[in-house]
Scaffold this active site. Sequence first.
Site, PDB file in Angstrom:
ATOM      1  N   SER A 224     -48.477 -18.439   7.570  1.00 22.77           N
ATOM      2  CA  SER A 224     -48.683 -19.851   7.903  1.00 22.77           C
ATOM      3  C   SER A 224     -50.136 -20.179   8.228  1.00 22.77           C
ATOM      4  CB  SER A 224     -47.778 -20.261   9.071  1.00 22.77           C
ATOM      5  OG  SER A 224     -47.966 -19.402  10.178  1.00 22.77           O
TER       6      SER A 224
ATOM      7  N   HIS B 139     -52.304 -21.412  13.330  1.00 23.48           N
ATOM      8  CA  HIS B 139     -52.300 -22.591  12.468  1.00 23.48           C
ATOM      9  C   HIS B 139     -53.614 -23.360  12.583  1.00 23.48           C
ATOM     10  CE1 HIS B 139     -47.603 -22.735  12.649  1.00 23.48           C
ATOM     11  NE2 HIS B 139     -48.073 -21.659  12.048  1.00 23.48           N
TER      12      HIS B 139
END
Length: 378
Positions: free
Chosen positions: A278, A329
């Site tokens: 991610s 992230h």
Amino acid sequence: MFEASEKDTLVMKLLHYFITEKNYNPVILQGAENEIWLENMKENYKIVRIVSNYIHNDEQLNFDLFKAKRIAKSIKKKTFSWEMNILSIYMNLGENAHLHPDKHLMSIDLTEEGKLENLNVLQEDFPDMSKKLTFTERGMELFLKITEDINEANQSNAEKFNQTFKKKTPYLTYFLILLNVLIFFCTTLLGNYDTVLKQFCLYGPLVRLGEWYRLFSSQFLHGDVFHLLFNCYALYVIGPQIESYLGHVKFLTIYLFAGVIGDLLSMSFSSYASIGASGAIFGLLGSLLYFGYHYRLYLGTVLKSQIIPLILLNLIYGFLVTGIDNAAHIGGLIGGVLMTALLGVQFKSSTSEKIQAGIITTIFTVFLLYIAFVVTAV
């Protein structure tokens, strides 16, 4: 026999100058009659409008300026511009129309070509205009030359645009998806998934002891099938766009660099083990954001309605739900923007911009390494 009026000839010369010399591009607007809008987001005057219709008095002039400001406001929102300086060149201004200075909407009277040398505004921002508007050709020969040059410039810009947005097969995106799937299912079927997880996940204390490979290997590990499918689907949606727009090598460089930056920021804020692609995928989102900003005149609506909301929603979700490494992230997002700026957007990024991005990227990476390996190690 062809014979253009003096004003028509001057308009053609101005178009030739702004399009072929200053790389302005025509803007298609509905309802804008007898005026031509040109844009170049890298110039001081991002918009140049050439107004040919007759402006008789102040009332007509004020209405024209009001209309121009309204259109400019729309372009400003679409292109995420803090300021939108506009240069309005009036080719047919009556004696009862009086221009007033405006910082962001500069207006000049150019009813005659001879007025160029007396216009300080043009001399400051376009000092070579008078020289470039001088042609040896006359009449039909001049018209054909200007038309040919403008068509060549427009064709060149169209070819660059098509080259950038032409759909290309995203080989590396498919390879990364396949690699993630194979690693997950092979280790699961062989029954040594826990061993692989312990050996290759991101774990700060072990990375600091020299196991640097975890900064890369952790990007290809996933906790369960849902985690795998979610990241693979996100990569399938976003990856082909970046790989197509920027090219295979730049795509892979951005993906891996963003993943590493995400892992470094994760190490700086968390002592837990972390896995997943991610961070790298957020890097692709950051890359798409940077690319879209450079093509914001065409992709401004997409940026506002799709890309930015997608980034914000995923970050908010990461803050609200436990077990999600939002530091990775955020780090990946920043890494994607920085590396894309460093590598550059073809036909858009200048050498100076890439050098500046290289300096900023280096400073940020060194700072993050210091935080991850020195400050948080204490």
